[in-house]
Design a protein around this motif. Structure first.
Motif, short mmCIF file in Angstrom:
data_model
loop_
_atom_site.label_atom_id
_atom_site.label_comp_id
_atom_site.label_asym_id
_atom_site.label_seq_id
_atom_site.Cartn_x
_atom_site.Cartn_y
_atom_site.Cartn_z
N SER A 92 1.52 5.52 -1.83
CA SER A 92 1.24 5.83 -3.23
C SER A 92 0.30 4.77 -3.79
CB SER A 92 2.54 5.88 -4.04
OG SER A 92 3.12 4.60 -4.09
N CYS A 93 -0.12 4.94 -5.06
CA CYS A 93 -1.18 4.06 -5.59
C CYS A 93 -0.69 2.65 -5.89
CB CYS A 93 -1.81 4.69 -6.83
SG CYS A 93 -0.89 4.42 -8.37
N ARG A 94 0.63 2.48 -6.10
CA ARG A 94 1.25 1.17 -6.37
C ARG A 94 0.88 0.59 -7.74
NH1 ARG A 94 5.38 0.64 -3.03
NH2 ARG A 94 4.85 1.93 -1.27
N ALA A 95 0.17 1.36 -8.59
CA ALA A 95 -0.28 0.82 -9.87
C ALA A 95 0.14 1.66 -11.07
CB ALA A 95 -1.81 0.69 -9.86
N CYS A 96 0.42 2.94 -10.89
CA CYS A 96 0.69 3.83 -12.03
C CYS A 96 2.11 3.60 -12.57
CB CYS A 96 0.51 5.29 -11.60
SG CYS A 96 1.81 5.90 -10.51
N CYS A 99 4.82 4.47 -9.98
CA CYS A 99 4.92 3.47 -8.91
C CYS A 99 5.55 2.16 -9.41
CB CYS A 99 3.54 3.17 -8.33
SG CYS A 99 2.93 4.48 -7.26
N CYS A 107 4.38 9.53 -7.98
CA CYS A 107 2.96 9.15 -8.12
C CYS A 107 2.08 10.36 -7.82
CB CYS A 107 2.66 8.03 -7.12
SG CYS A 107 0.93 7.52 -7.08
ZN LIG Z 1 1.20 5.59 -8.31
#
Ligand SMILES: [Zn+2]
Length: 348
Positions: A92-96, A99, A107
């Motif tokens: 996953s993006c790890r930033a949204c 996440c 995500c």
């Molecule tokens: Zn994310």
């Protein structure tokens, strides 16, 4: 590098063991020399094809792998060449917002590695490229084969029972497919929480394995009626939790087996998606239905602590050479596997 790859959907005959381009790690990635990878049912879903799901071809399956870090990208900190790791397969993006609140499965970029990633991006290969955040230290008490057998089933079963159904000491938990990859983890998680697993299996040999793993009760569905056994074991009360992943074939029995106010948690439907629910039970008995999908990194790490302490043990049916993936998938489709199948590349 060598990998098991397919370019069209079909039976095991579409799988080819051949050369594919080596993966190139980006600045935030690590390159892992795969020492072992394992089999999951999603390998078979991808090979057969799923309506409405597009798979990037050529497709390399494999959502579980363990190995040694061979190279790291320029921005990577905290992981270095030579480290022994296993792969956390939730990408996953790890930033949204999802996440960063521990809900990476919500995500918009969420993908299961080796299932939805590609082309040529999965664990059934000699090398794997994953984001550095998805490389998790391998528990020191495990071999690479044992480590590769765990992440997806361990994390999925942990999230289902601990995070979603909130298993408690004393709970009766009906575990379908007790001898399978998910079931063997579920039985051991129940034991960690002092809950009582009622494992459902299809043979006496599988029943024995489940007892060894700590199942409080075992029901052999090939000669016993599951609902009747549940009534006997729970003194007509029903189970607190049903651990579901079979779907159509088992759903009515699952619902009938729940106590008033009990919880059903499901992560799949290997027998079909059109599961029948008599909704009178849902409202009258005030049942709780929980969907569950994969898990987050914290859940994987929490579960791995019980692996390190020896409370949860990997369960491996057999280790096959990587090129035998087609044979492995046939064994799974014939329901002949206890625990997990592990594949080892020739050069590992
Ligand atoms: Zn994310």
């Amino acid at each position: 590098m060598k990998a098991v790859v397919f370019e069209q959907h079909g039976g095991p005959e579409v799988l080819q063991y051949r050369e594919v381009p080596d993966p190139k790690p980006g600045p935030n990635d690590v390159l892992i020399k795969v020492k072992a990878a394992s089999a999951n049912y999603n390998d078979i879903w991808a090979r057969r094809g799923l309506p409405g799901v597009k798979f990037d071809m050529p497709h390399v399956s494999g959502s579980d792998a363990a190995g040694v870090v061979a190279a790291v990208g320029s921005e990577v900190r905290g992981v270095k060449p030579g480290d022994e790791v296993l792969v956390h397969p939730s990408m996953s993006c790890r930033a949204c917002e999802a996440c960063t609140s521990g809900q990476e499965f919500f995500c918009r970029d969420f993908k299961i590695w080796g299932f939805q990633t590609g082309p040529n991006d999965g664990g059934h290969a000699e090398y794997a490229r994953v984001p550095a955040v998805n490389a998790v230290p391998k528990p020191k008490n495990l071999t690479f084969e044992q480590a590769a057998s765990l992440p997806l089933v361990l994390m999925t079963a942990w999230r289902m029972l601990v995070s979603r159904a909130q298993v408690k000491p004393g709970d009766f938990v009906l575990v379908w497919g007790g001898a399978g990859g998910l079931g063997t983890m579920a039985i051991q998680i129940c034991k960690v929480f002092n809950a009582r697993a009622i494992a459902v299996v299809s043979s006496d040999e599988k029943a024995k394995r489940c007892q060894e793993l700590g199942a409080a009760y075992v029901v052999n569905r090939s000669k016993q009626d599951v609902a009747e056994q549940v009534r006997n074991i729970t003194n007509r009360r029903g189970v607190d939790i049903v651990f579901e992943h079979v779907g159509q074939a088992t759903f009515p029995t699952s619902i009938r087996s729940l106590r008033w106010g009990g919880s059903l948690v499901t992560c799949g439907a290997t027998s079909g998606f059109e599961a029948v629910t008599d909704v009178r039970f849902l409202w009258n008995k005030q049942l709780n239905f929980h969907g569950s999908h994969m898990g987050n990194k914290a859940e994987l790490l929490a579960a791995l602590r019980f692996v390190e302490s020896g409370h949860i043990k990997p369960v491996i049916d057999r280790v096959l050479p990587l090129k035998e993936v087609p044979q492995g998938q046939e064994l799974m489709e014939q329901d002949k596997v206890v625990g997990k199948l592990v594949y080892v590349p020739e050069a590992a």
